[in-house]
Design an enzyme around this catalytic site. Sequence first.
Site, PDB file in Angstrom:
ATOM      1  N   CYS A  85       0.847  -1.196   0.000  1.00 27.80           N
ATOM      2  CA  CYS A  85       0.000   0.000   0.000  1.00 27.80           C
ATOM      3  C   CYS A  85       0.883   1.248   0.000  1.00 27.80           C
ATOM      4  CB  CYS A  85      -0.879  -0.044   1.242  1.00 27.80           C
ATOM      5  SG  CYS A  85      -1.419   1.557   1.846  1.00 27.80           S
ATOM      6  N   GLU A  86       0.636   2.123  -0.963  1.00 30.40           N
ATOM      7  CA  GLU A  86       1.506   3.290  -1.079  1.00 30.40           C
ATOM      8  C   GLU A  86       1.243   4.331   0.018  1.00 30.40           C
ATOM      9  OE1 GLU A  86       0.726   4.799  -4.981  1.00 30.40           O
ATOM     10  OE2 GLU A  86      -0.923   6.069  -4.319  1.00 30.40           O
ATOM     11  N   HIS A  87       0.131   4.218   0.704  1.00 27.23           N
ATOM     12  CA  HIS A  87      -0.170   5.208   1.747  1.00 27.23           C
ATOM     13  C   HIS A  87       0.505   4.873   3.074  1.00 27.23           C
ATOM     14  CE1 HIS A  87      -3.990   5.818  -0.779  1.00 27.23           C
ATOM     15  NE2 HIS A  87      -3.080   6.703  -1.113  1.00 27.23           N
ATOM     16  N   HIS A  88       0.737   3.584   3.312  1.00 23.72           N
ATOM     17  CA  HIS A  88       1.306   3.184   4.609  1.00 23.72           C
ATOM     18  C   HIS A  88       2.556   2.326   4.496  1.00 23.72           C
ATOM     19  CE1 HIS A  88      -3.032   3.975   5.369  1.00 23.72           C
ATOM     20  NE2 HIS A  88      -2.543   4.606   6.414  1.00 23.72           N
ATOM     21  N   GLN A 126      -5.122  -0.465  -4.652  1.00 20.50           N
ATOM     22  CA  GLN A 126      -5.719  -1.629  -5.308  1.00 20.50           C
ATOM     23  C   GLN A 126      -6.460  -1.270  -6.612  1.00 20.50           C
ATOM     24  OE1 GLN A 126      -7.458  -4.583  -2.615  1.00 20.50           O
ATOM     25  NE2 GLN A 126      -9.118  -4.827  -4.081  1.00 20.50           N
ATOM     26  N   HIS A 154      -6.087  -5.529   3.443  1.00 19.52           N
ATOM     27  CA  HIS A 154      -5.100  -4.454   3.608  1.00 19.52           C
ATOM     28  C   HIS A 154      -4.616  -4.448   5.050  1.00 19.52           C
ATOM     29  CE1 HIS A 154      -5.786  -2.222  -0.283  1.00 19.52           C
ATOM     30  NE2 HIS A 154      -6.651  -3.215  -0.319  1.00 19.52           N
ATOM     31  N   CYS A 156      -2.891  -2.405   6.517  1.00 27.99           N
ATOM     32  CA  CYS A 156      -3.004  -1.081   7.147  1.00 27.99           C
ATOM     33  C   CYS A 156      -4.372  -0.895   7.808  1.00 27.99           C
ATOM     34  CB  CYS A 156      -2.708   0.038   6.148  1.00 27.99           C
ATOM     35  SG  CYS A 156      -3.748   0.035   4.689  1.00 27.99           S
TER      36      CYS A 156
HETATM   37 ZN   LIG Z   1      -2.758   1.666   3.532  1.00 28.46          ZN
END
Ligand SMILES: [Zn+2]
Length: 193
Positions: A85-88, A126, A154, A156
Amino acid sequence: MQGYYGKAKENVSLNEKSVKELITCTGENPNRQGLKKTPQRFISAWNYITSGYKKNAKQVVNGALFDAEDSSMVIVKDIDFFSTCEHHLLPFFGKIHVAYIPDEKIIGLSKIPRIVEVFSRRLQVQERMCSQIMSALDEILKPKGVAVVAEGIHTCMVIRGVEKVNSKTVTSSMTGIFLKNQRTRKEFLSLIK
Ligand SMILES: [Zn+2]
């Protein structure tokens, strides 16, 4: 779309010093036995889970296209994927189902999971992973339509924040006849159930 197709920079690599800093900031002693070689191990794991940047779909397919004999739906379902996941910067993983309706060409079936790897082994969301797989197949095969559905867990969401262990994120990306023809779409969705 094309802007997303990143390429790994040859001359820049993750260095052990920055991983050591991360460990230190956590409150740990990076020199204790169990952690001493962690930066090295982390870097090789990280390079593996982001190895999709060093590949592209055409390369992976490597010309494995054959003449189509009819235009019945081809489905490869339950392909395992592992992504980040690019956010976390935490993993998300699950199953992907890919279908297409050939026009002139079909693709070697083993190539589809390999295309999935090109796009999953990157920093991703995703939704984009699905649409990149869909676009790659659309570009390579020029079929009557492509459909991609992913079901992902996910971490995260699971290990922090809302902590919903069993929640799955479902995303889909479709083109051509899968969008235009409800019967085709329904057939696909019932076959992947
Ligand atoms: Zn994430």
